[in-house]
Each structure stands twice: as C-alpha cells, then as structure tokens.
Scaffold this motif. Structure first.
Motif, PDB file in Angstrom:
ATOM      1  N   SER A   1     -30.064  46.742  35.447  1.00  0.00           N
ATOM      2  CA  SER A   1     -30.517  45.715  35.964  1.00  0.00           C
ATOM      3  C   SER A   1     -31.891  45.085  35.587  1.00  0.00           C
ATOM      4  O   SER A   1     -32.792  44.512  36.018  1.00  0.00           O
ATOM      5  N   ASP A   2     -31.969  45.344  33.996  1.00  0.00           N
ATOM      6  CA  ASP A   2     -33.100  45.134  33.425  1.00  0.00           C
ATOM      7  C   ASP A   2     -32.779  43.400  32.913  1.00  0.00           C
ATOM      8  O   ASP A   2     -31.752  43.174  32.436  1.00  0.00           O
ATOM      9  N   ILE A   3     -33.866  42.783  32.882  1.00  0.00           N
ATOM     10  CA  ILE A   3     -34.260  41.550  32.343  1.00  0.00           C
ATOM     11  C   ILE A   3     -32.732  40.446  32.479  1.00  0.00           C
ATOM     12  O   ILE A   3     -32.072  40.370  31.394  1.00  0.00           O
ATOM     13  N   PRO A   4     -32.554  40.007  33.657  1.00  0.00           N
ATOM     14  CA  PRO A   4     -31.270  39.068  33.877  1.00  0.00           C
ATOM     15  C   PRO A   4     -31.523  37.907  33.097  1.00  0.00           C
ATOM     16  O   PRO A   4     -32.650  37.621  32.701  1.00  0.00           O
ATOM     17  N   LYS A   5     -30.368  37.333  32.381  1.00  0.00           N
ATOM     18  CA  LYS A   5     -30.305  36.042  31.654  1.00  0.00           C
ATOM     19  C   LYS A   5     -29.628  34.902  32.404  1.00  0.00           C
ATOM     20  O   LYS A   5     -28.677  35.149  33.046  1.00  0.00           O
ATOM     21  N   TYR A   6     -30.078  33.823  31.991  1.00  0.00           N
ATOM     22  CA  TYR A   6     -29.676  32.438  32.824  1.00  0.00           C
ATOM     23  C   TYR A   6     -29.544  31.577  31.741  1.00  0.00           C
ATOM     24  O   TYR A   6     -30.350  31.421  30.707  1.00  0.00           O
ATOM     25  N   VAL A   7     -28.475  30.745  31.964  1.00  0.00           N
ATOM     26  CA  VAL A   7     -28.505  29.384  31.183  1.00  0.00           C
ATOM     27  C   VAL A   7     -29.387  28.421  31.564  1.00  0.00           C
ATOM     28  O   VAL A   7     -29.812  28.522  32.671  1.00  0.00           O
ATOM     29  N   ASP A   8     -29.794  27.733  30.757  1.00  0.00           N
ATOM     30  CA  ASP A   8     -31.056  26.847  31.057  1.00  0.00           C
ATOM     31  C   ASP A   8     -30.901  25.854  32.348  1.00  0.00           C
ATOM     32  O   ASP A   8     -31.913  25.548  33.142  1.00  0.00           O
ATOM     33  N   SER A   9     -29.560  25.351  32.491  1.00  0.00           N
ATOM     34  CA  SER A   9     -29.435  24.585  33.583  1.00  0.00           C
ATOM     35  C   SER A   9     -29.509  25.341  35.006  1.00  0.00           C
ATOM     36  O   SER A   9     -29.667  24.488  35.958  1.00  0.00           O
ATOM     37  N   VAL A  10     -29.653  26.239  34.923  1.00  0.00           N
ATOM     38  CA  VAL A  10     -29.708  27.157  36.404  1.00  0.00           C
ATOM     39  C   VAL A  10     -31.170  27.807  36.471  1.00  0.00           C
ATOM     40  O   VAL A  10     -31.217  28.625  37.533  1.00  0.00           O
ATOM     41  N   LYS A  11     -31.781  28.217  35.487  1.00  0.00           N
ATOM     42  CA  LYS A  11     -33.069  28.804  35.607  1.00  0.00           C
ATOM     43  C   LYS A  11     -34.051  28.396  36.856  1.00  0.00           C
ATOM     44  O   LYS A  11     -34.116  27.186  36.852  1.00  0.00           O
ATOM     45  N   GLY A  12     -34.386  29.213  37.451  1.00  0.00           N
ATOM     46  CA  GLY A  12     -35.439  28.726  38.633  1.00  0.00           C
ATOM     47  C   GLY A  12     -34.474  28.459  39.831  1.00  0.00           C
ATOM     48  O   GLY A  12     -35.123  28.259  41.029  1.00  0.00           O
ATOM     49  N   ARG A  13     -33.158  28.359  39.788  1.00  0.00           N
ATOM     50  CA  ARG A  13     -32.478  28.105  40.860  1.00  0.00           C
ATOM     51  C   ARG A  13     -31.385  29.177  41.077  1.00  0.00           C
ATOM     52  O   ARG A  13     -31.124  29.498  42.642  1.00  0.00           O
ATOM     53  N   PHE A  14     -30.717  29.939  40.250  1.00  0.00           N
ATOM     54  CA  PHE A  14     -29.807  30.995  40.531  1.00  0.00           C
ATOM     55  C   PHE A  14     -30.546  32.248  40.426  1.00  0.00           C
ATOM     56  O   PHE A  14     -31.450  32.455  39.421  1.00  0.00           O
ATOM     57  N   VAL A  15     -30.018  33.379  41.126  1.00  0.00           N
ATOM     58  CA  VAL A  15     -30.528  34.653  40.937  1.00  0.00           C
ATOM     59  C   VAL A  15     -29.332  35.585  40.900  1.00  0.00           C
ATOM     60  O   VAL A  15     -28.701  35.574  41.556  1.00  0.00           O
ATOM     61  N   ILE A  16     -29.418  36.289  39.734  1.00  0.00           N
ATOM     62  CA  ILE A  16     -28.134  37.425  39.613  1.00  0.00           C
ATOM     63  C   ILE A  16     -28.808  38.741  39.927  1.00  0.00           C
ATOM     64  O   ILE A  16     -30.021  39.123  39.680  1.00  0.00           O
ATOM     65  N   SER A  17     -28.000  39.461  40.828  1.00  0.00           N
ATOM     66  CA  SER A  17     -28.647  40.893  41.265  1.00  0.00           C
ATOM     67  C   SER A  17     -27.251  41.721  41.270  1.00  0.00           C
ATOM     68  O   SER A  17     -26.226  41.188  41.129  1.00  0.00           O
ATOM     69  N   ARG A  18     -27.610  43.039  41.256  1.00  0.00           N
ATOM     70  CA  ARG A  18     -26.441  44.079  41.582  1.00  0.00           C
ATOM     71  C   ARG A  18     -26.971  45.295  42.235  1.00  0.00           C
ATOM     72  O   ARG A  18     -28.092  45.572  42.047  1.00  0.00           O
ATOM     73  N   ASN A  19     -25.974  46.032  42.713  1.00  0.00           N
ATOM     74  CA  ASN A  19     -26.329  47.241  43.479  1.00  0.00           C
ATOM     75  C   ASN A  19     -25.017  48.030  42.996  1.00  0.00           C
ATOM     76  O   ASN A  19     -24.145  48.049  43.391  1.00  0.00           O
ATOM     77  N   ASN A  20     -25.258  49.090  42.221  1.00  0.00           N
ATOM     78  CA  ASN A  20     -24.284  49.896  41.473  1.00  0.00           C
ATOM     79  C   ASN A  20     -23.765  50.885  42.496  1.00  0.00           C
ATOM     80  O   ASN A  20     -22.498  51.343  42.501  1.00  0.00           O
ATOM     81  N   SER A  21     -24.510  51.399  43.611  1.00  0.00           N
ATOM     82  CA  SER A  21     -23.989  51.981  44.665  1.00  0.00           C
ATOM     83  C   SER A  21     -23.065  51.455  45.504  1.00  0.00           C
ATOM     84  O   SER A  21     -22.229  52.225  46.119  1.00  0.00           O
ATOM     85  N   LEU A  22     -22.998  50.158  45.528  1.00  0.00           N
ATOM     86  CA  LEU A  22     -22.019  49.251  46.200  1.00  0.00           C
ATOM     87  C   LEU A  22     -20.900  48.663  45.359  1.00  0.00           C
ATOM     88  O   LEU A  22     -20.015  48.068  45.866  1.00  0.00           O
ATOM     89  N   ASN A  23     -20.854  48.880  43.815  1.00  0.00           N
ATOM     90  CA  ASN A  23     -20.273  48.294  43.347  1.00  0.00           C
ATOM     91  C   ASN A  23     -20.059  46.903  43.236  1.00  0.00           C
ATOM     92  O   ASN A  23     -18.946  46.075  43.023  1.00  0.00           O
ATOM     93  N   THR A  24     -21.232  46.270  43.524  1.00  0.00           N
ATOM     94  CA  THR A  24     -21.242  44.815  43.863  1.00  0.00           C
ATOM     95  C   THR A  24     -22.360  44.137  42.998  1.00  0.00           C
ATOM     96  O   THR A  24     -23.354  44.757  42.871  1.00  0.00           O
ATOM     97  N   ALA A  25     -22.117  42.823  42.611  1.00  0.00           N
ATOM     98  CA  ALA A  25     -23.112  42.010  41.995  1.00  0.00           C
ATOM     99  C   ALA A  25     -22.918  40.653  42.775  1.00  0.00           C
ATOM    100  O   ALA A  25     -21.793  40.075  43.478  1.00  0.00           O
ATOM    101  N   TRP A  26     -24.143  39.888  42.843  1.00  0.00           N
ATOM    102  CA  TRP A  26     -24.153  38.895  43.713  1.00  0.00           C
ATOM    103  C   TRP A  26     -24.782  37.719  42.703  1.00  0.00           C
ATOM    104  O   TRP A  26     -25.480  37.895  41.714  1.00  0.00           O
ATOM    105  N   LEU A  27     -24.416  36.378  43.082  1.00  0.00           N
ATOM    106  CA  LEU A  27     -25.167  35.281  42.369  1.00  0.00           C
ATOM    107  C   LEU A  27     -25.630  34.089  43.569  1.00  0.00           C
ATOM    108  O   LEU A  27     -24.905  33.617  44.345  1.00  0.00           O
ATOM    109  N   GLN A  28     -26.848  34.484  43.615  1.00  0.00           N
ATOM    110  CA  GLN A  28     -27.578  33.543  44.876  1.00  0.00           C
ATOM    111  C   GLN A  28     -27.809  32.157  44.086  1.00  0.00           C
ATOM    112  O   GLN A  28     -28.366  32.332  42.888  1.00  0.00           O
TER     113      GLN A  28
END
Length: 123
Positions: free
Chosen positions: A55-82
């Motif tokens: 979960s270090d330094i997520p990266k985004y395409v320019d068109s979604v910067k400031g609007r989308f957030v990627i995150s993950r929880n390895n204990s839940l084996n899950t990633a999200w895109l808000q």
C-alpha cells in the motif's frame, strides 16, 4: 495465483460516486500489487490506478487524480476503488488484476484478471 472477482458497478448520475471491490478467493493476494483498469466502448483498455502489495504510494492516471482512491486490506484479500465526481468519460467495464505497479503511472498490463464490472455514468 489469484482468483479476482469485482463488484460494485452500476448506473450512477454525473457527479455521483461508486465504490468498486476486488476480492481474491485463492489467498495469495498480499503478494501482488493490484491494479484497476477500465475499457470504454470502442477504446483500448487503460490502467486507472494501482497499488503495490504494501500500500505504498498509489498511482493514478491523470484523468482520475483527485477523484478516485485505490486502497487495499491484505487481511481481507480485498482492494477497493472509490470513485467520486464521476462523469460520462468514466463509463466502461472496470477490471481488477494483479499489477507490478512499478512505473510512474498505471499501465494497461496486468494478470489474473477478474471478469469485470460495468460502470455507467449517465443522467
């Protein structure tokens, strides 16, 4: 290996929000970077966001910067895109996949692809 399943897509009005989830059912999730990708009708697949295994330094395409957030929880084996402030340009099928996430920006390359979830932004 991973077996990834996406969920959370749907129809949303411009300006609205959605939260996509990507769940791995095989248990190797924590070893891989994860990327979110999308493919709009008539367009090539593009990388939207990626995050490495720690979960270090997520990266985004320019068109979604400031609007989308990627995150993950390895204990839940899950990633999200808000996804916030959605617009018609965000319409497409969204996929998650394992991703090296080593470049300065997300690429279209991934492996162990999910089946995708449709996101439609329309009034």
């Amino acid at each position: 290996q991973l077996h990834l399943v996406e969920s959370g897509g749907g129809l949303v009005q411009p300006g609205g929000s959605l939260r996509l989830a990507c769940v791995d059912s095989r248990g190797g999730f924590s070893k891989y970077g994860i990327g979110w990708f999308r493919q709009a009708p008539g367009k090539e697949r593009e990388g939207v966001a990626c995050i490495n295994s720690h979960s270090d330094i997520p990266k985004y395409v320019d068109s979604v910067k400031g609007r989308f957030v990627i995150s993950r929880n390895n204990s839940l084996n899950t990633a999200w895109l808000q996804m916030n402030s959605l617009n018609s340009g965000d319409t497409g099928i969204y996929y998650c996949a394992a991703s090296n996430c080593l470049d300065q920006a997300p690429t279209s390359e991934g492996y162990y692809w999910g089946q995708g979830t449709q996101v439609t932004v329309a009034s």
